[in-house]
Design an enzyme around this catalytic site. Structure first.
Site, PDB file in Angstrom:
ATOM      1  N   ASN A 151      -1.477   4.261  20.396  1.00  0.00           N
ATOM      2  CA  ASN A 151      -0.744   3.202  19.686  1.00  0.00           C
ATOM      3  C   ASN A 151       0.297   2.577  20.602  1.00  0.00           C
ATOM      4  O   ASN A 151       0.822   3.236  21.498  1.00  0.00           O
ATOM      5  CB  ASN A 151      -0.064   3.779  18.428  1.00  0.00           C
ATOM      6  CG  ASN A 151       0.308   2.686  17.445  1.00  0.00           C
ATOM      7  OD1 ASN A 151      -0.502   1.797  17.171  1.00  0.00           O
ATOM      8  ND2 ASN A 151       1.517   2.704  16.924  1.00  0.00           N
TER       9      ASN A 151
ATOM     10  N   TYR B  82     -11.912  -7.889  10.614  1.00  0.00           N
ATOM     11  CA  TYR B  82     -13.122  -8.620  10.190  1.00  0.00           C
ATOM     12  C   TYR B  82     -12.923 -10.137  10.153  1.00  0.00           C
ATOM     13  O   TYR B  82     -13.831 -10.854   9.747  1.00  0.00           O
ATOM     14  CB  TYR B  82     -13.626  -8.103   8.841  1.00  0.00           C
ATOM     15  CG  TYR B  82     -12.621  -8.215   7.717  1.00  0.00           C
ATOM     16  CD1 TYR B  82     -11.751  -7.163   7.452  1.00  0.00           C
ATOM     17  CD2 TYR B  82     -12.538  -9.364   6.941  1.00  0.00           C
ATOM     18  CE1 TYR B  82     -10.823  -7.262   6.435  1.00  0.00           C
ATOM     19  CE2 TYR B  82     -11.618  -9.460   5.925  1.00  0.00           C
ATOM     20  CZ  TYR B  82     -10.759  -8.405   5.676  1.00  0.00           C
ATOM     21  OH  TYR B  82      -9.830  -8.513   4.676  1.00  0.00           O
TER      22      TYR B  82
ATOM     23  N   ALA C  77      -4.092   1.411   7.927  1.00  0.00           N
ATOM     24  CA  ALA C  77      -5.542   1.625   7.971  1.00  0.00           C
ATOM     25  C   ALA C  77      -5.878   2.762   8.929  1.00  0.00           C
ATOM     26  O   ALA C  77      -6.725   3.618   8.633  1.00  0.00           O
ATOM     27  CB  ALA C  77      -6.246   0.340   8.392  1.00  0.00           C
TER      28      ALA C  77
ATOM     29  N   ARG D 100       4.864   6.413  16.697  1.00  0.00           N
ATOM     30  CA  ARG D 100       4.124   6.367  15.420  1.00  0.00           C
ATOM     31  C   ARG D 100       2.836   7.186  15.515  1.00  0.00           C
ATOM     32  O   ARG D 100       2.422   7.835  14.567  1.00  0.00           O
ATOM     33  CB  ARG D 100       3.750   4.916  15.075  1.00  0.00           C
ATOM     34  CG  ARG D 100       4.855   4.160  14.392  1.00  0.00           C
ATOM     35  CD  ARG D 100       4.342   2.801  13.980  1.00  0.00           C
ATOM     36  NE  ARG D 100       3.951   2.733  12.591  1.00  0.00           N
ATOM     37  CZ  ARG D 100       3.350   1.673  12.042  1.00  0.00           C
ATOM     38  NH1 ARG D 100       3.069   0.613  12.780  1.00  0.00           N
ATOM     39  NH2 ARG D 100       3.044   1.679  10.778  1.00  0.00           N
TER      40      ARG D 100
ATOM     41  N   THR E 273       3.330   1.627  19.773  1.00  0.00           N
ATOM     42  CA  THR E 273       4.525   2.438  19.565  1.00  0.00           C
ATOM     43  C   THR E 273       4.064   3.894  19.535  1.00  0.00           C
ATOM     44  O   THR E 273       3.568   4.384  18.511  1.00  0.00           O
ATOM     45  CB  THR E 273       5.196   2.059  18.226  1.00  0.00           C
ATOM     46  OG1 THR E 273       5.308   0.637  18.173  1.00  0.00           O
ATOM     47  CG2 THR E 273       6.563   2.696  18.071  1.00  0.00           C
TER      48      THR E 273
ATOM     49  N   LYS F 105       0.814  -1.233   0.000  1.00  0.00           N
ATOM     50  CA  LYS F 105       0.000   0.000   0.000  1.00  0.00           C
ATOM     51  C   LYS F 105       0.841   1.275   0.000  1.00  0.00           C
ATOM     52  O   LYS F 105       0.435   2.273  -0.590  1.00  0.00           O
ATOM     53  CB  LYS F 105      -0.949   0.009   1.207  1.00  0.00           C
ATOM     54  CG  LYS F 105      -2.151  -0.917   1.044  1.00  0.00           C
ATOM     55  CD  LYS F 105      -3.085  -0.755   2.233  1.00  0.00           C
ATOM     56  CE  LYS F 105      -4.326  -1.588   2.062  1.00  0.00           C
ATOM     57  NZ  LYS F 105      -5.296  -1.400   3.155  1.00  0.00           N
TER      58      LYS F 105
ATOM     59  N   ASP G 153     -10.043   3.395   1.946  1.00  0.00           N
ATOM     60  CA  ASP G 153     -10.189   2.866   3.315  1.00  0.00           C
ATOM     61  C   ASP G 153     -10.807   3.892   4.266  1.00  0.00           C
ATOM     62  O   ASP G 153     -11.737   3.588   5.017  1.00  0.00           O
ATOM     63  CB  ASP G 153      -8.824   2.444   3.878  1.00  0.00           C
ATOM     64  CG  ASP G 153      -8.392   1.069   3.382  1.00  0.00           C
ATOM     65  OD1 ASP G 153      -9.257   0.274   2.983  1.00  0.00           O
ATOM     66  OD2 ASP G 153      -7.170   0.796   3.401  1.00  0.00           O
TER      67      ASP G 153
ATOM     68  N   GLY H 151      -4.399   2.519  17.089  1.00  0.00           N
ATOM     69  CA  GLY H 151      -3.564   2.143  15.954  1.00  0.00           C
ATOM     70  C   GLY H 151      -3.009   3.351  15.235  1.00  0.00           C
ATOM     71  O   GLY H 151      -3.598   4.456  15.289  1.00  0.00           O
TER      72      GLY H 151
HETATM   73  N1  LIG Z   1     -12.224  -3.782   7.418  1.00  0.00           N
HETATM   74  C1  LIG Z   1     -11.411  -3.357   6.465  1.00  0.00           C
HETATM   75  O1  LIG Z   1     -11.836  -3.012   5.349  1.00  0.00           O
HETATM   76  C2  LIG Z   1      -9.940  -3.258   6.739  1.00  0.00           C
HETATM   77  C3  LIG Z   1      -9.122  -2.486   5.887  1.00  0.00           C
HETATM   78  C4  LIG Z   1      -7.746  -2.409   6.181  1.00  0.00           C
HETATM   79  C5  LIG Z   1      -7.234  -3.088   7.296  1.00  0.00           C
HETATM   80  N2  LIG Z   1      -8.069  -3.842   8.073  1.00  0.00           N
HETATM   81  C6  LIG Z   1      -7.554  -4.558   9.267  1.00  0.00           C
HETATM   82  O2  LIG Z   1      -6.972  -3.586  10.130  1.00  0.00           O
HETATM   83  C7  LIG Z   1      -5.888  -4.157  10.864  1.00  0.00           C
HETATM   84  C8  LIG Z   1      -4.663  -3.249  10.723  1.00  0.00           C
HETATM   85  O3  LIG Z   1      -4.252  -3.223   9.365  1.00  0.00           O
HETATM   86  P1  LIG Z   1      -3.090  -2.240   8.839  1.00  0.00           P
HETATM   87  O4  LIG Z   1      -3.030  -2.411   7.376  1.00  0.00           O
HETATM   88  O5  LIG Z   1      -3.256  -0.878   9.405  1.00  0.00           O
HETATM   89  O6  LIG Z   1      -1.789  -2.913   9.518  1.00  0.00           O
HETATM   90  P2  LIG Z   1      -0.402  -2.228   9.914  1.00  0.00           P
HETATM   91  O7  LIG Z   1      -0.103  -1.074   9.030  1.00  0.00           O
HETATM   92  O8  LIG Z   1       0.577  -3.348  10.012  1.00  0.00           O
HETATM   93  O9  LIG Z   1      -0.644  -1.640  11.407  1.00  0.00           O
HETATM   94  C9  LIG Z   1      -0.850  -2.502  12.484  1.00  0.00           C
HETATM   95  C10 LIG Z   1      -1.281  -1.712  13.719  1.00  0.00           C
HETATM   96  O10 LIG Z   1      -1.618  -2.661  14.750  1.00  0.00           O
HETATM   97  C11 LIG Z   1      -0.805  -2.417  15.906  1.00  0.00           C
HETATM   98  N3  LIG Z   1      -0.536  -3.710  16.551  1.00  0.00           N
HETATM   99  C12 LIG Z   1      -0.192  -4.878  15.951  1.00  0.00           C
HETATM  100  N4  LIG Z   1      -0.050  -5.855  16.874  1.00  0.00           N
HETATM  101  C13 LIG Z   1      -0.313  -5.287  18.084  1.00  0.00           C
HETATM  102  C14 LIG Z   1      -0.333  -5.777  19.424  1.00  0.00           C
HETATM  103  N5  LIG Z   1      -0.066  -7.053  19.700  1.00  0.00           N
HETATM  104  N6  LIG Z   1      -0.663  -4.924  20.410  1.00  0.00           N
HETATM  105  C15 LIG Z   1      -0.966  -3.620  20.125  1.00  0.00           C
HETATM  106  N7  LIG Z   1      -0.951  -3.093  18.889  1.00  0.00           N
HETATM  107  C16 LIG Z   1      -0.634  -3.915  17.878  1.00  0.00           C
HETATM  108  C17 LIG Z   1       0.430  -1.734  15.372  1.00  0.00           C
HETATM  109  O11 LIG Z   1       1.076  -1.046  16.412  1.00  0.00           O
HETATM  110  P3  LIG Z   1       2.646  -0.643  16.294  1.00  0.00           P
HETATM  111  O12 LIG Z   1       2.677   0.627  15.475  1.00  0.00           O
HETATM  112  O13 LIG Z   1       3.086  -0.445  17.690  1.00  0.00           O
HETATM  113  O14 LIG Z   1       3.343  -1.792  15.615  1.00  0.00           O
HETATM  114  C18 LIG Z   1      -0.197  -0.820  14.306  1.00  0.00           C
HETATM  115  O15 LIG Z   1      -0.798   0.305  14.907  1.00  0.00           O
HETATM  116  C19 LIG Z   1      -5.703  -5.572  10.294  1.00  0.00           C
HETATM  117  O16 LIG Z   1      -6.362  -6.487  11.134  1.00  0.00           O
HETATM  118  C20 LIG Z   1      -6.415  -5.514   8.947  1.00  0.00           C
HETATM  119  O17 LIG Z   1      -6.926  -6.762   8.551  1.00  0.00           O
HETATM  120  C21 LIG Z   1      -9.405  -3.925   7.823  1.00  0.00           C
END
Ligand SMILES: NC(=O)c1ccc[n+]([C@@H]2O[C@H](COP(=O)([O-])OP(=O)(O)OC[C@H]3O[C@@H](n4cnc5c(N)ncnc54)[C@H](OP(=O)(O)O)[C@@H]3O)[C@@H](O)[C@H]2O)c1
Length: 286
Positions: free
Chosen positions: A153, A227, A134, A158, A155, A70, A106, A130
């Site tokens: 968040n 989801y 997303a 971020r 971290t 992305k 998104d 977060g």
């Molecule tokens: N419904 C939809 O249409 C849709 C669309 C996009 C994404 N999503 C979902 O949204 C979620 C995030 O996606 P993304 O693309 O934003 O991923 P990403 O860029 O990898 O970001 C992940 C986020 O989750 C946090 N995180 C991960 N593991 C964690 C933990 N154990 N404890 C606390 N925080 C944690 C990270 O914190 P750090 O910064 O500290 O690492 C970061 O803020 C995923 O589950 C994805 O499937 C859904």
């Protein structure tokens, strides 16, 4: 029927095998009898430049872009529409006569789902969990609609970066916090909306949640963008607290509908897309 003039739209990412998007979009094309087909290609990180070149070479109509491309696709496109340039990430590409234009649906997908449930977001106190891809898209869309944001968040740096980016581009500076339960509980007391845009609660770690029922109140709306599963532990805790809940499957469908409209110029058959997503999601076993 697929013919010599069928328009091809592709999802690129890694992995893509379990994506619901091909089924959602193909059901929409079929229901409107549009001559398009949607396919998924697993594209590893290093193969992205060649995949983008292939869109032009093969004359694809467009793309959906998912993890891990992305952000890295931004520099490979010809132009970015505002939704993508403010966020710095792309989930939709349209090929306009060999010129590739990047969009991000998104953020708008998420806020449209929220607005449908709670009305105007202006002045609403929103706690966003977060600061990843997303969360960034959602934060910009919320700020554009006048919501009062706090970003939490793991971290914290971020979250601070995101807050500074919002101030630079939109002139609003959200508060920032960590994700310790006492920190979140304090913010939640005065919150109207809680959005989880972290990966916490997603399969296979379905027992995890950053917020429990004791930290919520009945006037809260809780939106989990995760989801898989559609009803996460967070949403179950929210129901226990008497709060309203919204599943990430609704956002998935809405952002897909917005992409559909970018590619085809036609209004998306939202209900058909929603039914397809739910039919497939009900088959998941977690
Ligand atoms: N419904 C939809 O249409 C849709 C669309 C996009 C994404 N999503 C979902 O949204 C979620 C995030 O996606 P993304 O693309 O934003 O991923 P990403 O860029 O990898 O970001 C992940 C986020 O989750 C946090 N995180 C991960 N593991 C964690 C933990 N154990 N404890 C606390 N925080 C944690 C990270 O914190 P750090 O910064 O500290 O690492 C970061 O803020 C995923 O589950 C994805 O499937 C859904």
């Amino acid at each position: 029927m697929i013919t010599g003039s069928t328009g091809v739209i592709a999802l690129i990412g890694d992995p893509v095998e379990k994506s619901l998007s091909p089924a959602i979009h193909n059901s929409a094309f079929n229901s409107l009898r549009l001559n398009y087909v949607y396919v998924a290609f697993r594209v590893p990180r290093e193969a992205l430049p060649k995949a983008v070149e292939a869109v032009k070479t093969l004359g694809l109509v467009g793309l959906n872009v998912t993890i891990p491309h992305k952000v890295s696709i931004v520099d490979l496109l010809d132009t970015l529409e505002k939704s993508a340039s403010t966020v710095g990430a792309v989930n939709t590409v349209k090929n306009e006569g060999g010129k590739l234009i990047g969009y991000n649906t998104d953020g708008r997908g998420a806020v449209e789902v929220l607005e449908e449930r709670v009305g105007s977001l202006a002045g609403k106190n929103v706690l966003l969990l977060g600061a990843g891809g997303a969360a960034r898209a959602i934060a910009f869309a919320l700020a554009e609609r006048g919501a009062c944001l706090t970003i939490a968040n793991r971290t914290v740096g971020r979250a601070k970066e995101l807050s500074v980016g919002l101030e630079r581009k939109l002139g609003v500076k959200p508060k920032v916090t960590g994700i310790k339960p006492w920190m979140l509980a304090g913010v939640l007391k005065g919150a109207d909306i809680l959005i989880n845009a972290t990966a916490v609660g997603m399969y296979p770690r379905t027992k995890e949640t950053l917020v429990t029922s004791k930290m919520m109140h009945p006037n809260l709306t809780v939106f989990d963008i995760v989801y898989q599963p559609p009803y996460t532990r967070l949403l179950r805790e929210a129901r226990e607290a008497g709060a309203k809940t919204i599943t990430g499957l609704e956002m998935l469908v809405r952002q897909a509908a917005l992409s559909f409209e970018i590619w085809t110029g036609k209004q998306a058959p939202l209900e058909v897309m929603r039914q397809t997503a739910w039919r497939l999601a009900r088959r998941w076993r977690f």
